[in-house]
Scaffold this motif. Structure first.
Motif, PDB file in Angstrom:
ATOM      1  N   LEU A 149      -3.821   0.362   2.048  1.00 37.11           N
ATOM      2  CA  LEU A 149      -4.920  -0.602   2.147  1.00 37.11           C
ATOM      3  C   LEU A 149      -5.502  -0.621   3.558  1.00 37.11           C
ATOM      4  N   ALA A 150      -4.629  -0.594   4.566  1.00 40.39           N
ATOM      5  CA  ALA A 150      -5.109  -0.603   5.952  1.00 40.39           C
ATOM      6  C   ALA A 150      -5.959   0.627   6.237  1.00 40.39           C
ATOM      7  N   GLN A 153      -9.353   0.129   4.412  1.00 43.21           N
ATOM      8  CA  GLN A 153     -10.194  -0.939   4.962  1.00 43.21           C
ATOM      9  C   GLN A 153     -10.881  -0.523   6.257  1.00 43.21           C
ATOM     10  N   LYS A 154     -10.354   0.486   6.935  1.00 40.40           N
ATOM     11  CA  LYS A 154     -11.041   0.993   8.123  1.00 40.40           C
ATOM     12  C   LYS A 154     -12.420   1.521   7.750  1.00 40.40           C
ATOM     13  N   GLU A 156     -14.008   0.652   4.900  1.00 39.83           N
ATOM     14  CA  GLU A 156     -14.726  -0.479   4.310  1.00 39.83           C
ATOM     15  C   GLU A 156     -15.430  -1.303   5.391  1.00 39.83           C
ATOM     16  N   THR A 157     -14.739  -1.555   6.505  1.00 42.99           N
ATOM     17  CA  THR A 157     -15.325  -2.372   7.572  1.00 42.99           C
ATOM     18  C   THR A 157     -16.471  -1.651   8.275  1.00 42.99           C
ATOM     19  N   ARG A 161     -18.233   1.502   1.760  1.00 44.61           N
ATOM     20  CA  ARG A 161     -17.500   0.921   0.631  1.00 44.61           C
ATOM     21  C   ARG A 161     -17.234   1.953  -0.461  1.00 44.61           C
ATOM     22  N   ALA A 164     -14.416   4.203   0.543  1.00 43.98           N
ATOM     23  CA  ALA A 164     -13.128   3.516   0.470  1.00 43.98           C
ATOM     24  C   ALA A 164     -12.634   3.426  -0.967  1.00 43.98           C
ATOM     25  N   ASN A 165     -13.520   3.063  -1.888  1.00 48.65           N
ATOM     26  CA  ASN A 165     -13.118   2.928  -3.289  1.00 48.65           C
ATOM     27  C   ASN A 165     -12.787   4.276  -3.929  1.00 48.65           C
ATOM     28  N   ARG A 168      -9.454   5.509  -2.659  1.00 47.61           N
ATOM     29  CA  ARG A 168      -8.341   4.847  -3.346  1.00 47.61           C
ATOM     30  C   ARG A 168      -8.050   5.510  -4.680  1.00 47.61           C
ATOM     31  N   LEU A 196     -10.405  -3.926  -2.739  1.00 49.03           N
ATOM     32  CA  LEU A 196     -11.495  -3.519  -1.861  1.00 49.03           C
ATOM     33  C   LEU A 196     -12.811  -4.150  -2.310  1.00 49.03           C
TER      34      LEU A 196
END
Length: 402
Positions: A149-150, A153-154, A156-157, A161, A164-165, A168, A196
């Motif tokens: 997740l960490a 999220q790097k 994502e931030t 997005r 990130a998805n 995953r 996310l």
């Protein structure tokens, strides 16, 4: 007599190694150099065997006794402690060598062997690249949902997005392979479903206003860059295939006499042959393109490396240079443009979907006819090209009046 810490410390080396017993198979070997080493001696199937349990004082007397008792419990189960230890060491070595990056690379190699399209493999390598720095070196069996997740999220931030998805989902497939091979016991990526922020809605940016489409066609026609690029972009607007399908197309796939382009299954998303009817306008564009790349295998051959197609970024770079950025229109957006306007014009939805190579899943698995609705699609594609020609003429006239 059982050993004590005091007696062990008092033991002095002799000219030769000697042993001191503690009981139940545990002994301390004192070497001539003064080293003191724990040994566990036992019998298995009538054979005397020995295991090393470490050296004193690194392994204390109490810890040596604990290790001895563990070995005796293994014996009580009818197992050989020496064999079980080797198995455990192999499992540990196996786990430490099976990092996320190695498993991900193995998954990508598997997909390549299965015939995945080059663009699919490229995307998967992108996902691996996005995760490599944070979790690439972590053993796949030790990876936690918090670590994954960490890493996600790097991105994502940073506003990525979708990346990130999709990363995953990629990690989930890698972990599923690891589980199938006995290298992991849990798919921690599946634990992150919904964790996310969802990507922003909407597909590829596309112009769906007829007047704007005409302006785009006029800009493409006036493009001052590579002729091959402008011709391919114009063709793409007419045939609305996936950009990679046009970029990687070979001349031997086209029958200009019959007005057909057969995209082989190996290059399509669904791994099914796709037939594209060619309008007279597209045939003219292809004949013009053949003057530039007809001696090469690829219709969109690179001017730098003629044995390869142009870069997958070429079309969108050209569109940006013409003033159409990724928020306005991208090469893949021609598919959405055609779908929207053809549906608005009342064409048979089955013709449109089939021409977009959108096939119901049950048809993908079962019977499939590449020539389905071909007559209707041929008429639709010819009328679509005529419509684009009209939009282009109107845009060019409007520009001359300015």
């Amino acid at each position: 007599m059982k050993l004590t810490d005091r007696t062990i410390k008092a033991l002095r080396p002799k000219d030769h190694a000697y042993k001191k017993a503690d009981g139940k198979g545990l002994t301390l070997l004192v070497n001539a150099d003064g080293g003191k080493h724990w040994r566990f001696r036992y019998r298995f199937h009538g054979r005397e065997k020995m295991l090393s349990l470490g050296s004193f004082p690194d392994v204390s007397l109490s810890l040596a006794r604990q290790k001895r008792d563990e070995m005796r419990r293994v014996l009580a189960l009818g197992l050989d402690p020496s064999v079980e230890r080797k198995k455990e060491r192999l499992r540990a070595a196996f786990a430490s060598s099976d990092t996320f990056e190695q498993m991900a690379s193995a998954y990508i190699a598997k997909r390549q062997a299965e015939g995945a399209a080059p663009r699919t493999l490229k995307k998967q390598k992108t996902f691996l690249g996005a995760l490599r720095a944070d979790i690439g070196a972590i053993p796949i069996s030790a990876l936690t949902s918090e670590q994954l997740l960490a890493a996600l999220q790097k991105h994502e931030t940073r506003g990525k997005r979708t990346l990130a998805n999709e990363a995953r989902a990629f990690a989930s497939r890698v972990l599923q392979l690891a589980i199938a091979q006995g290298r992991a016991s849990r798919n921690v990526a599946d634990d992150l479903r919904g964790a996310l922020i969802a990507p922003l809605p909407g597909g590829h940016a596309a112009i769906t206003c007829p007047k704007e489409l005409g302006r785009l066609l006029a800009c493409i026609r006036a493009y001052e860059g590579e002729t091959v690029t402008s011709l391919c972009l114009e063709i793409l607007a007419h045939v609305f295939v996936r950009p990679s399908e046009l970029r990687e197309a070979r001349w031997d796939e086209f029958d200009l006499e019959k007005g057909l382009w057969r995209i082989p299954a190996i290059r399509t998303k669904l791994r099914r042959e796709h037939i594209v009817p060619l309008s007279p306008q597209v045939i003219r564009l292809l004949k013009e393109l053949r003057r530039h790349t007809g001696n090469q295998a690829f219709i969109a051959a690179s001017s730098v490396k003629p044995d390869q197609p142009i870069s997958d970024m070429t079309f969108n770079k050209a569109l940006r240079s013409l003033g159409f950025d990724r928020r306005h229109h991208v090469a893949h957006g021609f598919r959405r443009t055609a779908s929207t306007l053809l549906n608005e014009q009342g064409y048979n939805r089955d013709w449109i979907e089939r021409q977009l190579a959108h096939v119901e899943r049950n048809k993908v698995r079962g019977a499939y006819n590449a020539a389905e609705y071909l007559d209707g699609r041929r008429r639709m594609m010819c009328e679509w090209s005529s419509y684009l020609g009209e939009l282009l003429d109107e845009a060019q006239k409007a520009k001359r009046k300015q």
